[in-house]
Structure formats: C-alpha cells, structure tokens
Design a protein around this motif. Structure first.
Motif, mmCIF file in Angstrom:
data_model
loop_
_atom_site.group_PDB
_atom_site.id
_atom_site.type_symbol
_atom_site.label_atom_id
_atom_site.label_comp_id
_atom_site.label_asym_id
_atom_site.label_seq_id
_atom_site.Cartn_x
_atom_site.Cartn_y
_atom_site.Cartn_z
ATOM 1 N N GLY A 1 -85.043 -2.957 21.168
ATOM 2 C CA GLY A 1 -84.497 -4.463 20.398
ATOM 3 C C GLY A 1 -85.165 -5.232 20.862
ATOM 4 N N SER A 2 -86.851 -5.493 20.888
ATOM 5 C CA SER A 2 -87.574 -6.576 20.344
ATOM 6 C C SER A 2 -87.549 -6.969 19.493
ATOM 7 N N ARG A 3 -87.661 -6.915 18.543
ATOM 8 C CA ARG A 3 -87.579 -6.813 16.951
ATOM 9 C C ARG A 3 -85.367 -6.463 16.292
ATOM 10 N N PRO A 4 -84.753 -7.610 16.856
ATOM 11 C CA PRO A 4 -83.557 -7.254 16.349
ATOM 12 C C PRO A 4 -83.431 -7.181 14.499
ATOM 13 N N GLN A 5 -84.037 -8.501 14.125
ATOM 14 C CA GLN A 5 -83.491 -7.931 12.571
ATOM 15 C C GLN A 5 -84.300 -7.549 12.176
ATOM 16 N N LEU A 6 -85.189 -6.748 11.954
ATOM 17 C CA LEU A 6 -86.299 -5.178 11.793
ATOM 18 C C LEU A 6 -85.329 -4.366 12.719
ATOM 19 N N LEU A 7 -84.987 -4.133 13.442
ATOM 20 C CA LEU A 7 -83.776 -2.636 13.551
ATOM 21 C C LEU A 7 -82.054 -2.999 12.893
ATOM 22 N N VAL B 1 -77.275 3.960 17.963
ATOM 23 C CA VAL B 1 -77.829 2.574 17.838
ATOM 24 C C VAL B 1 -78.020 2.645 19.733
ATOM 25 N N ALA B 2 -79.280 2.987 19.952
ATOM 26 C CA ALA B 2 -79.652 3.350 21.419
ATOM 27 C C ALA B 2 -80.406 1.796 21.776
ATOM 28 N N VAL B 3 -80.492 1.205 22.967
ATOM 29 C CA VAL B 3 -81.257 0.046 22.478
ATOM 30 C C VAL B 3 -81.399 -0.132 23.794
ATOM 31 N N ALA B 4 -83.115 0.014 24.571
ATOM 32 C CA ALA B 4 -83.758 0.234 25.664
ATOM 33 C C ALA B 4 -82.904 -1.087 26.704
ATOM 34 N N ASP B 5 -83.471 -2.236 26.122
ATOM 35 C CA ASP B 5 -83.372 -3.492 26.382
ATOM 36 C C ASP B 5 -81.403 -3.686 26.332
ATOM 37 N N ASP B 6 -80.966 -3.757 27.096
ATOM 38 C CA ASP B 6 -79.390 -3.942 27.057
ATOM 39 C C ASP B 6 -79.186 -5.302 26.601
ATOM 40 N N ALA B 7 -80.200 -6.304 27.066
ATOM 41 C CA ALA B 7 -79.967 -7.763 26.732
ATOM 42 C C ALA B 7 -80.007 -8.610 25.560
ATOM 43 N N ARG B 8 -80.649 -6.822 24.227
ATOM 44 C CA ARG B 8 -80.967 -7.726 23.300
ATOM 45 C C ARG B 8 -79.674 -6.964 22.582
ATOM 46 N N VAL B 9 -79.180 -5.786 23.238
ATOM 47 C CA VAL B 9 -78.065 -5.384 22.570
ATOM 48 C C VAL B 9 -77.469 -7.194 21.422
ATOM 49 N N ASP B 10 -76.780 -8.167 22.041
ATOM 50 C CA ASP B 10 -75.689 -9.235 20.847
ATOM 51 C C ASP B 10 -76.259 -9.264 19.674
ATOM 52 N N LEU C 1 -76.521 -9.656 8.040
ATOM 53 C CA LEU C 1 -77.156 -8.453 6.578
ATOM 54 C C LEU C 1 -75.624 -8.159 5.934
ATOM 55 N N GLY C 2 -74.366 -8.393 6.893
ATOM 56 C CA GLY C 2 -73.001 -7.794 5.800
ATOM 57 C C GLY C 2 -72.248 -6.748 6.769
ATOM 58 N N GLU C 3 -73.274 -6.155 7.609
ATOM 59 C CA GLU C 3 -72.669 -5.134 7.883
ATOM 60 C C GLU C 3 -71.741 -5.051 9.731
ATOM 61 N N ASP C 4 -71.203 -3.814 9.411
ATOM 62 C CA ASP C 4 -70.148 -3.930 10.297
ATOM 63 C C ASP C 4 -70.188 -3.569 11.934
ATOM 64 N N PRO C 5 -70.831 -4.063 12.750
ATOM 65 C CA PRO C 5 -72.011 -3.031 14.286
ATOM 66 C C PRO C 5 -70.923 -2.590 14.750
ATOM 67 N N SER C 6 -69.203 -2.637 14.505
ATOM 68 C CA SER C 6 -68.540 -1.560 15.546
ATOM 69 C C SER C 6 -67.694 -0.701 14.623
ATOM 70 N N ALA C 7 -68.213 -0.340 13.693
ATOM 71 C CA ALA C 7 -68.602 1.092 12.889
ATOM 72 C C ALA C 7 -69.709 2.044 13.178
ATOM 73 N N LEU C 8 -70.514 1.374 14.381
ATOM 74 C CA LEU C 8 -71.762 2.273 15.008
ATOM 75 C C LEU C 8 -71.415 2.220 16.517
ATOM 76 N N GLU C 9 -71.899 3.349 17.302
ATOM 77 C CA GLU C 9 -71.702 3.734 18.630
ATOM 78 C C GLU C 9 -73.036 3.189 18.597
ATOM 79 N N PHE C 10 -72.690 2.281 19.684
ATOM 80 C CA PHE C 10 -74.091 1.149 20.709
ATOM 81 C C PHE C 10 -74.334 2.065 22.143
ATOM 82 N N THR C 11 -75.124 1.966 22.549
ATOM 83 C CA THR C 11 -75.304 2.370 23.575
ATOM 84 C C THR C 11 -76.523 1.265 24.421
ATOM 85 N N ALA C 12 -76.971 1.256 25.378
ATOM 86 C CA ALA C 12 -78.371 0.907 25.783
ATOM 87 C C ALA C 12 -78.329 0.911 27.464
#
Length: 398
Positions: free
Chosen positions: A39-45, A57-66, A75-86
């Motif tokens: 999650g250290s490169r949020p824009q690229l991810l 999408v699994a983000v190892a650093d849970d502080a980076r999920v937001d 980018l016009g994408e809807d994060p709620s359409a994904l399963e985020f884990t941290a």
C-alpha cells in the motif's frame, strides 16, 4: 492457452509491475483474482486495480487502505465493488485462496514472503516464485510442501536452468552453472574496494533494481543467494552449483550433463521472459521480448569468480551445508548490514565480513525449522546480533 486465475503478491514492486505489463499484453493468459501490496504506492496500486479488475485487494499495511481507496475514487472507480482486506494475514489469505488450476506469483520482498508461499503451496496452486527469501530462509519447509511441478522460478538464472533441464533426466545432470555480471566492481581487488561509496555500489552495469538487491549484486551476496536457491529448486548439493562471471548478461545459466555436453540459455536481459515463462508454462508467449540478433558481430566472455575479493558465495555455501536456519540468518544479517552501509555506519567490505561474524558466533541458532516461527526467531537473533556488531564497528572507527 487456458486462462487460469492469478494472484499477484507484491504487485507494485519491480517484478509485480512487469508482471502486470505481461498480463495486460496477453489478456488471455490469466484472469487476475487478487492483487496484494504493502500500500506504499497507493496511486500505482489503484491504477493496477482499475486495469485488471481483481475480485480481492489485500493491503499489507492496514493504515494504507484509505489511501488506496481514495486513489481509486480519483480514477472514477468504485472501491465498494471490491473486497478489501488488510494486514499481513490478509496477504497470506490471498495467497491461499486459489486452487490447483491457478497461479500465485510471489513477487514480495523479504522473508515476509515465506508464509504466503507456503499458503499458496498448501492450496494446490502453482507458485511462480520471485521471492528468493522463501527458499533462502525456509527451503526445507518449502520442499516438504511442494508437489512435483508446483514450484516455478521467476528469475533469469533459475528460469534459464529450468529451460536447460527440459527433457533431461536427474541422473544425467553433472552440475549447474549460474552466470554473474560481476557487478560494478568486476576486476577490482579487495584493496581497491576499501573506499566504495553507496552511490558506487548502486551503479549496476546491467540491471535496474532496488537498493538492497543492487547492493547485493555489488557484494555478490545476490549471487550467493541464487546459488542456494538453485540447490533447493533443483535438489542438488552446493558443490554441484558453480558460478562464472559473464559481463554481457546474455547467457543466464547453463547445465553440464554427465556426457560432458553443456546446455546454455541465452536471451537479452529482460525479466519479462522469466515472468512469462512461469505464468504461461508449459506454453510460450509469442513476441514477449526482443530476440538476439546473430546477424551482427558480438562476443560473449566468461571469467572465473574472484572469491577472495568477493567471499559471499563461499560463506553461503558453508551456511547451506550447516543447514537449519543458517541461511535465514545470513539473509537477515545482510539486510541489516546493507542498511548500515547506506547510512554510513560501516564500510562496503564490512557487509560480508560481518555476515561471517554473525554466523561464526557460538550462540547462533543451528536447529532445523519446524515452521515459520522458527525461521522468524532465527532471523530476529541474527538482526539483533547484526546491530550489536554495527554499533561495535561504528564505535571502533571513531
């Protein structure tokens, strides 16, 4: 070519980004099931998520999920359409969430990649392994779990060996020969390396890599790790894995057979070949990289490795012979000494000298690991001892 599900661990790192490029160029190769990154490169991810549309999408650093979710919104994408884990456990879960027809590409950095690799193997998925610490730190654990054909290397040298071994029976293998570019200090004596700076060590003549791997290439620690990787991957003792300096970096490795013939794999230095080989195996991807041009004159040279100036390989061979968690300690201590070198606390030559001191310590753990926890404990001991030696070295130089 069938389209398997694919999970990429470490998707925003060097190997991960090149793997995304390969998948983008060959969309029928795999359906991306999950991406995992620190999650250290949020824009690229976020860009990778938008391009590949994974389910998880699994983000190892849970502080980076937001941060990642905000970048997706931009980018016009809807994060709620994904399963985020941290968290670190989320990466392990993502690695184990596939089946026997699927592939996990482990492109993580460091021994944190060991537990996800074991989870992938336990799931039955093929493991395309670019995380060398998996085998360096936990080779015996991996060998216990990996089925025949389940483990595929993603490394120019080990992919080359696998290609050379195609169709060769194990009893016909005499030895493996891993090539090394020689790094930025090829041809120098030990006396000429006393005043090497971090900038000097990062000036690699062939490959563009991160700080740790580039420094490891300058000390030849990286080649030492590759020798031990080869022992685990191809089930050979360390005295049957040789190294040779090949500055052109065209021949990536060779295999000598019992009849005296040697088979070599040659290609331009392009990691996409190793990535594509593992992801498409046993197929090949048409036009993946530029072919060698034999219509123009060229020379390939090979030189013996100067192990007096660069003793890392000799030290690693001895550690591998000792077994247990010795190579885990080697790798952990090296990471601490590389950081100390770049911080100006120790000299270039002391990186490898101090690794030897860590391993020579009578208190060094020597037991066989029964699980990841044993590996982690040995690494913790090595890092603690490394810091003690760094402090002593720094104090002596004042």
């Amino acid at each position: 070519m069938t389209s398997a599900r694919l999970t990429i661990l470490g998707s925003t790192g060097s190997i991960g980004t090149q793997a995304v490029d390969v998948i983008t160029r060959y969309p029928d190769l795999a359906r991306v099931h999950a991406l995992a990154a620190t999650g250290s490169r949020p824009q690229l991810l976020a860009e990778q998520i938008a391009r590949l549309q994974p389910r998880t999408v699994a983000v190892a650093d849970d502080a980076r999920v937001d941060d990642v979710q905000r970048a997706l919104h931009e980018l016009g994408e809807d994060p709620s359409a994904l399963e985020f884990t941290a968290g670190p456990g989320a990466v392990i879960d993502a690695a184990g969430d596939l089946g026997s027809d699927d592939v996990v590409l482990n492109a993580m950095t460091g021994s944190v990649g060991l537990a996800p690799s074991l989870a992938a193997l336990d799931s039955g998925a093929r493991l395309a392994l670019a995380n060398k610490e998996t085998l360096i730190a936990g080779g015996s654990l991996v060998r216990e779990r990996a089925a025949d054909g389940q483990l595929l290397p993603v490394d120019s040298e080990h992919t080359a060996i696998a290609e050379c071994l195609a169709g060769m029976r194990p009893e016909h293998i005499r030895r493996l020969v891993i090539t090394a570019s020689g790094g930025p200090f090829r041809g120098r004596t030990r006396a000429e390396l006393g005043d090497v700076t971090p900038a000097d060590a990062l000036a690699h003549p062939t490959w563009d890599m991160g700080r740790v791997i580039t420094t490891n290439s300058a000390t030849l620690v990286n080649k030492a790790l590759e020798v031990i990787e080869a022992c685990w991957l191809f089930d050979l003792p360390e005295d049957r894995v040789d190294t040779v300096v090949h500055p052109q970096s065209i021949v990536h490795s060779m295999v000598t057979a019992t009849d005296g013939s040697t088979i070599a794999q040659a290609s331009p230095p392009d990691m996409r070949l190793a990535i594509g080989w593992a992801l498409a195996h046993p197929d090949r991807l048409e036009g993946l990289a530029t072919e060698l041009d034999f219509t123009t004159a060229q020379s390939w040279t090979f030189e013996p490795l100067d192990e007096d100036t660069f003793p890392a390989i000799r030290i690693a061979r001895a550690a591998h012979r000792d077994g247990g968690t010795r190579m885990a300690q080697f790798n952990a201590a090296n990471e601490e000494f590389v950081d100390a070198f770049h911080e100006g606390r120790i000299g270039f030559l002391q990186i490898v000298d101090l690794i030897r001191d860590v391993l020579d310590d009578p208190a060094s753990p020597r037991t066989d690991p029964t699980g990841v926890e044993d590996v982690q404990a040995a690494e913790t001991w090595a890092r603690t001892r490394a810091h003690e030696l760094i402090d002593q070295t720094e104090a002596a130089s004042r």
